[in-house]
Motif scaffolding. Structure first.
Motif, PDB file in Angstrom:
ATOM      1  N   ALA B  69      42.070 -19.909  63.169  1.00  0.00           N
ATOM      2  CA  ALA B  69      42.580 -21.382  63.882  1.00  0.00           C
ATOM      3  C   ALA B  69      42.409 -21.317  65.059  1.00  0.00           C
ATOM      4  N   ILE B  70      42.319 -19.970  65.436  1.00  0.00           N
ATOM      5  CA  ILE B  70      42.720 -19.551  66.429  1.00  0.00           C
ATOM      6  C   ILE B  70      41.439 -19.118  67.662  1.00  0.00           C
ATOM      7  N   MET B  71      40.386 -18.842  66.927  1.00  0.00           N
ATOM      8  CA  MET B  71      39.711 -17.786  67.878  1.00  0.00           C
ATOM      9  C   MET B  71      38.066 -18.814  66.862  1.00  0.00           C
ATOM     10  N   GLU B 166      41.991 -27.151  76.472  1.00  0.00           N
ATOM     11  CA  GLU B 166      41.363 -25.336  76.883  1.00  0.00           C
ATOM     12  C   GLU B 166      42.857 -24.735  76.994  1.00  0.00           C
ATOM     13  N   ILE B 167      43.574 -25.136  78.208  1.00  0.00           N
ATOM     14  CA  ILE B 167      44.976 -24.736  78.118  1.00  0.00           C
ATOM     15  C   ILE B 167      45.539 -23.717  77.503  1.00  0.00           C
ATOM     16  N   LEU B 168      45.177 -24.676  76.078  1.00  0.00           N
ATOM     17  CA  LEU B 168      46.539 -24.689  75.112  1.00  0.00           C
ATOM     18  C   LEU B 168      45.652 -23.237  73.668  1.00  0.00           C
ATOM     19  N   ASP B 169      44.285 -23.729  73.918  1.00  0.00           N
ATOM     20  CA  ASP B 169      43.466 -22.489  73.012  1.00  0.00           C
ATOM     21  C   ASP B 169      43.901 -21.373  73.862  1.00  0.00           C
ATOM     22  N   ILE B 171      46.516 -20.352  75.553  1.00  0.00           N
ATOM     23  CA  ILE B 171      47.588 -19.443  75.857  1.00  0.00           C
ATOM     24  C   ILE B 171      47.820 -19.035  73.934  1.00  0.00           C
ATOM     25  N   HIS B 172      46.945 -19.350  73.137  1.00  0.00           N
ATOM     26  CA  HIS B 172      46.836 -19.070  71.616  1.00  0.00           C
ATOM     27  C   HIS B 172      45.918 -18.064  71.255  1.00  0.00           C
ATOM     28  N   SER B 173      44.718 -17.971  71.999  1.00  0.00           N
ATOM     29  CA  SER B 173      44.512 -16.779  72.435  1.00  0.00           C
ATOM     30  C   SER B 173      45.154 -15.398  72.970  1.00  0.00           C
ATOM     31  N   VAL B 174      45.883 -15.738  73.676  1.00  0.00           N
ATOM     32  CA  VAL B 174      46.297 -14.798  74.135  1.00  0.00           C
ATOM     33  C   VAL B 174      47.179 -14.156  73.638  1.00  0.00           C
ATOM     34  N   ALA B 175      47.907 -15.376  72.802  1.00  0.00           N
ATOM     35  CA  ALA B 175      49.700 -14.750  71.837  1.00  0.00           C
ATOM     36  C   ALA B 175      48.768 -14.245  70.978  1.00  0.00           C
ATOM     37  N   ILE B 176      47.570 -14.442  70.226  1.00  0.00           N
ATOM     38  CA  ILE B 176      47.268 -13.765  69.018  1.00  0.00           C
ATOM     39  C   ILE B 176      47.074 -12.629  69.303  1.00  0.00           C
ATOM     40  N   PHE B 177      47.018 -12.298  70.155  1.00  0.00           N
ATOM     41  CA  PHE B 177      46.598 -10.844  70.718  1.00  0.00           C
ATOM     42  C   PHE B 177      47.396 -10.010  70.968  1.00  0.00           C
ATOM     43  N   ALA B 178      48.226 -10.876  71.799  1.00  0.00           N
ATOM     44  CA  ALA B 178      49.545  -9.397  71.308  1.00  0.00           C
ATOM     45  C   ALA B 178      50.020  -9.253  70.139  1.00  0.00           C
TER      46      ALA B 178
END
Lengths: 188, 195
Positions: B69-71, B166-169, B171-178
């Protein structure tokens, strides 16, 4: 299961999917995100992410996992939040641990990142693994997994533990981003 | 992929990945495990990574739901920029495997490699435009010091034209790669193509 209807800041109607329940969504609750605010309405445009985030937390911290008691998993989450750090999530996990009657000195030690003082060798092993993966993930190695196996954990239990630590790394960053969006929304 | 990039231990070559512990044997997998592998990734049934995570199928199902859903969700931040941010996070965390996959995806979507070369060379100054530089800076800050992210961090993204969605996306992209980097770094290792 709860369904609900909210409106985003442009006044468009958004129907939330059947899994979302405001009272059980951890991040909305601890960050105080409310429908009609910029942070809430922006977040809920990605409803699948909201649902999968909460469902992951429920599976990793709430649901039974054979051989990994909930209290042990909450201590892992607490240490991860203490080290990252994330004050809101740390407080949340401290409260849940108290509610489960985990001894206060253990909660206090983990909450301060002091795991050397713990008596339980297995717990220490698990938390030391957590420490590495949170603070310096490149230092994770095969030996760390073999050490966990030697402490009696099975591969499915190690899988759950690795997913839990990695999930909390994600959750603290979503939380930090939403908190900043909330602060931005309040001043704009 | 046209041009092979090898900079500071990072590459855009196709790597393999080998698990450090026993993975689920696909021949003995339960119908639930098969179903979740199939919904996670087209090649999950022959991937050590997904077969490792299949030891906990329900947890994998929710991880894949969040990841996909994020990517891949339509709208919001362009997918090439989501890939750029995940390449930055993977570079910062030292995840060579993840960096290679997402370098390739960036190239497929953006039809160029310049930003990825910069990320591999020195992430802290990477970005070919003001917008890319702001995305890179935010990705590094949220990865390294999530407690420092503030309204000003959001303002810096608004200033280069990102919308709130876009900012939410981002945040999610960075977080899902943590999340993704920690699994890849912790459960096995990349395997480089034999010379």
């Amino acid at each position: 299961m709860v369904t609900g209807t909210t409106f985003n800041h442009e006044g468009r109607c958004m129907t939330t999917p059947p899994f979302y329940a405001a009272q059980t969504d951890t991040l909305d609750r601890i960050l105080g995100l409310k429908p009609g605010s910029l942070a809430f309405d922006t977040r809920h445009q990605r409803a699948k992410v909201v649902d999968a985030t909460q469902a992951s937390e429920d599976l990793l911290l709430g649901a039974p996992i054979e051989g990994l008691p909930s209290s042990e998993r909450l201590l892992v989450a607490l240490l991860a939040c203490a080290l990252t750090p994330s004050s809101e999530l740390r407080e949340e996990y401290v409260q849940r641990l108290h509610a489960m009657n985990v001894p206060a000195p253990i909660i206090e030690s983990v909450s301060q990142g002091k795991i050397d003082q713990l008596q339980d060798a297995r717990l220490k092993q698990i938390l030391s693994f957590t420490h590495t993966l949170i603070t310096d993930p490149i230092k994770a190695d095969k030996q760390a997994l073999l050490t966990l196996k030697a402490s009696g954990l099975t591969t499915p239990q190690i899988t759950a533990l690795a997913q839990l630590i990695a999930f909390v790394s994600y959750q603290v960053r979503v939380s930090a981003g939403l908190k900043a969006l909330k602060a931005y929304g309040a001043q704009s | 992929m046209n041009e092979v990039i090898r900079i500071k231990g990072f590459t855009n070559e196709t790597l393999d990945w080998k698990a450090w512990l026993d993975v689920v044997n696909i021949d003995g997998a339960t119908p639930e495990q098969i179903e979740i592998l199939e919904e996670s990734h087209p090649k999950a049934k022959v991937s050590d990574y997904y077969l490792f995570l299949a030891h906990q199928p329900e947890i994998l199902r929710q991880r894949s739901a969040a990841f996909n859903a994020i990517m891949y969700a339509p709208g919001g931040m362009p997918r090439a920029e989501r890939e750029l941010s995940t390449a930055v996070v993977s570079r910062i965390n030292g995840c060579v495997y993840c960096a290679s996959v997402h370098a390739q995806r960036f190239e497929q979507l953006a039809k160029r490699t310049d930003a990825i070369k910069q990320v591999f060379e020195e992430p802290r100054t990477a970005g070919t435009t003001a917008r890319e530089k702001a995305i890179v800076q935010f990705s590094i800050e949220l990865t390294e010091r999530p407690d420092n992210i503030s309204a000003q961090s959001i303002q810096a993204l608004k200033d280069v034209g990102l919308s709130e969605a876009e900012i939410l996306d981002l945040i999610h992209s960075v977080a899902i790669f943590a999340w993704a980097n920690r699994l890849m770094l912790n459960l096995g290792e990349p395997v480089f193509p034999s010379a």
